[in-house]
Design a protein around this motif. Structure first.
Motif, short mmCIF file in Angstrom:
data_model
loop_
_atom_site.label_atom_id
_atom_site.label_comp_id
_atom_site.label_asym_id
_atom_site.label_seq_id
_atom_site.Cartn_x
_atom_site.Cartn_y
_atom_site.Cartn_z
N LYS A 1 -25.50 -56.66 -8.93
CA LYS A 1 -24.07 -56.75 -8.64
C LYS A 1 -23.65 -55.64 -7.69
O LYS A 1 -24.35 -54.63 -7.54
CB LYS A 1 -23.25 -56.69 -9.92
N GLN A 2 -22.49 -55.82 -7.09
CA GLN A 2 -21.98 -54.82 -6.14
C GLN A 2 -21.47 -53.60 -6.88
O GLN A 2 -21.05 -53.67 -8.04
CB GLN A 2 -20.84 -55.44 -5.32
N ARG A 3 -21.50 -52.49 -6.16
CA ARG A 3 -20.95 -51.26 -6.69
C ARG A 3 -19.42 -51.42 -6.83
O ARG A 3 -18.76 -51.98 -5.95
CB ARG A 3 -21.29 -50.13 -5.72
N LYS A 4 -18.86 -50.90 -7.95
CA LYS A 4 -17.43 -51.04 -8.20
C LYS A 4 -16.80 -49.69 -8.46
O LYS A 4 -17.40 -48.82 -9.12
CB LYS A 4 -17.17 -51.92 -9.42
N LEU A 5 -15.58 -49.52 -8.00
CA LEU A 5 -14.86 -48.28 -8.24
C LEU A 5 -14.50 -48.15 -9.71
O LEU A 5 -14.00 -49.09 -10.33
CB LEU A 5 -13.58 -48.24 -7.41
N VAL A 6 -14.77 -46.98 -10.28
CA VAL A 6 -14.38 -46.66 -11.65
C VAL A 6 -13.11 -45.82 -11.63
O VAL A 6 -12.12 -46.13 -12.29
CB VAL A 6 -15.51 -45.91 -12.38
N ALA A 7 -13.16 -44.72 -10.88
CA ALA A 7 -12.02 -43.80 -10.80
C ALA A 7 -12.16 -42.95 -9.55
O ALA A 7 -13.28 -42.60 -9.16
CB ALA A 7 -11.96 -42.92 -12.04
N GLY A 8 -11.02 -42.61 -8.95
CA GLY A 8 -11.03 -41.75 -7.79
C GLY A 8 -9.99 -40.66 -7.93
O GLY A 8 -8.99 -40.82 -8.65
N ILE A 9 -10.23 -39.55 -7.25
CA ILE A 9 -9.29 -38.45 -7.28
C ILE A 9 -9.22 -37.82 -5.90
O ILE A 9 -10.25 -37.48 -5.29
CB ILE A 9 -9.65 -37.42 -8.37
N ALA A 10 -8.00 -37.68 -5.41
CA ALA A 10 -7.79 -37.11 -4.09
C ALA A 10 -7.64 -35.60 -4.16
O ALA A 10 -7.60 -35.01 -5.24
CB ALA A 10 -6.53 -37.74 -3.47
N ALA A 11 -7.54 -34.97 -2.99
CA ALA A 11 -7.43 -33.51 -2.94
C ALA A 11 -6.14 -33.01 -3.60
O ALA A 11 -6.10 -31.88 -4.10
CB ALA A 11 -7.49 -33.05 -1.49
N THR B 1 -22.31 -49.81 -19.60
CA THR B 1 -23.68 -49.49 -19.22
C THR B 1 -23.89 -49.81 -17.74
O THR B 1 -23.64 -50.92 -17.29
CB THR B 1 -24.67 -50.30 -20.07
N ALA B 2 -24.33 -48.78 -17.00
CA ALA B 2 -24.50 -48.94 -15.56
C ALA B 2 -25.05 -47.65 -14.98
O ALA B 2 -25.11 -46.62 -15.66
CB ALA B 2 -23.16 -49.26 -14.88
N GLU B 3 -25.43 -47.72 -13.72
CA GLU B 3 -25.73 -46.52 -12.95
C GLU B 3 -24.39 -46.06 -12.37
O GLU B 3 -23.65 -46.87 -11.79
CB GLU B 3 -26.71 -46.85 -11.82
N TYR B 4 -24.10 -44.77 -12.54
CA TYR B 4 -22.83 -44.23 -12.05
C TYR B 4 -23.11 -43.33 -10.84
O TYR B 4 -23.98 -42.46 -10.89
CB TYR B 4 -22.13 -43.44 -13.15
N TYR B 5 -22.34 -43.56 -9.79
CA TYR B 5 -22.53 -42.85 -8.53
C TYR B 5 -21.29 -42.05 -8.17
O TYR B 5 -20.16 -42.53 -8.31
CB TYR B 5 -22.81 -43.83 -7.39
N CYS B 6 -21.52 -40.85 -7.68
CA CYS B 6 -20.46 -40.02 -7.15
C CYS B 6 -20.35 -40.26 -5.66
O CYS B 6 -21.38 -40.39 -4.96
CB CYS B 6 -20.78 -38.56 -7.45
N TYR B 7 -19.11 -40.30 -5.16
CA TYR B 7 -18.83 -40.64 -3.77
C TYR B 7 -17.87 -39.60 -3.20
O TYR B 7 -16.96 -39.13 -3.91
CB TYR B 7 -18.19 -42.03 -3.72
N ALA B 8 -18.08 -39.24 -1.95
CA ALA B 8 -17.21 -38.27 -1.30
C ALA B 8 -17.01 -38.64 0.16
O ALA B 8 -17.96 -39.03 0.84
CB ALA B 8 -17.78 -36.86 -1.41
N VAL B 9 -15.78 -38.50 0.61
CA VAL B 9 -15.45 -38.73 2.02
C VAL B 9 -14.28 -37.83 2.37
O VAL B 9 -13.38 -37.60 1.55
CB VAL B 9 -15.10 -40.21 2.28
N ARG B 10 -14.29 -37.32 3.59
CA ARG B 10 -13.18 -36.46 4.00
C ARG B 10 -11.90 -37.28 4.09
O ARG B 10 -11.91 -38.41 4.56
CB ARG B 10 -13.47 -35.87 5.37
N HIS B 11 -10.81 -36.71 3.64
CA HIS B 11 -9.52 -37.35 3.84
C HIS B 11 -9.31 -37.56 5.34
O HIS B 11 -9.60 -36.70 6.14
CB HIS B 11 -8.40 -36.46 3.28
N GLY B 12 -8.85 -38.75 5.70
CA GLY B 12 -8.67 -39.08 7.11
C GLY B 12 -9.85 -39.79 7.72
O GLY B 12 -9.78 -40.24 8.86
N GLY B 13 -10.94 -39.91 6.95
CA GLY B 13 -12.08 -40.68 7.44
C GLY B 13 -13.24 -39.81 7.85
O GLY B 13 -13.12 -38.60 7.97
N GLY B 14 -14.36 -40.44 8.05
CA GLY B 14 -15.57 -39.72 8.42
C GLY B 14 -16.76 -40.28 7.67
O GLY B 14 -16.69 -41.35 7.08
#
Length: 117
Positions: free
Chosen positions: A43-53, A90-103
């Motif tokens: 299955k595709q990766r799905k967002l669990v939770a996100g937190i901005a700066a 139950t799943a593999e959990y991945y951490c994701y990071a991207v600069r605000h504004g893109g990149g």
């Protein structure tokens, strides 16, 4: 070179708790949006939770009230506190990071969470 490294996965019984941690190194952490995603095989990766700066947060409906995302800018870390875990978490959990504004987008290698009795 930005690196993203998760830790804290494991086996837990239904109703139990786990805390996932993620270190983001190699750039100014406070400039980054960070998030946790999960993926189950096939299955595709799905967002669990996100937190901005600015500490604003987003949660998937399935985890609202059970999971809490937080970050520590001084330690370059983002956390996912998972309570009242269910087998369907139950799943593999991945951490994701991207600069605000893109990149460039950065992913960790994942940490496995298994919820089973």
């Amino acid at each position: 070179q930005v690196q993203v490294v998760e830790s804290g996965g494991g086996l837990v019984q239904p109703g139990g708790s786990l805390r996932l941690s993620c270190v983001v190194s190699g750039d100014i952490f406070s400039l980054y949006y960070t998030a946790w995603y999960l993926q189950v095989p096939g299955k595709q990766r799905k967002l669990v939770a996100g937190i901005a700066a600015d500490d604003s947060t987003t949660y998937a409906d399935s985890v609202k009230g059970r999971f809490t995302v937080s970050r520590d800018n001084a330690e370059n870390m983002v956390f996912l506190q998972m309570n009242n875990l269910k087998p369907e978490d139950t799943a593999e959990y991945y951490c994701y990071a991207v600069r605000h504004g893109g990149g460039l987008e950065y992913w960790g290698k994942g940490t496995l969470v298994t919820v089973s009795s």
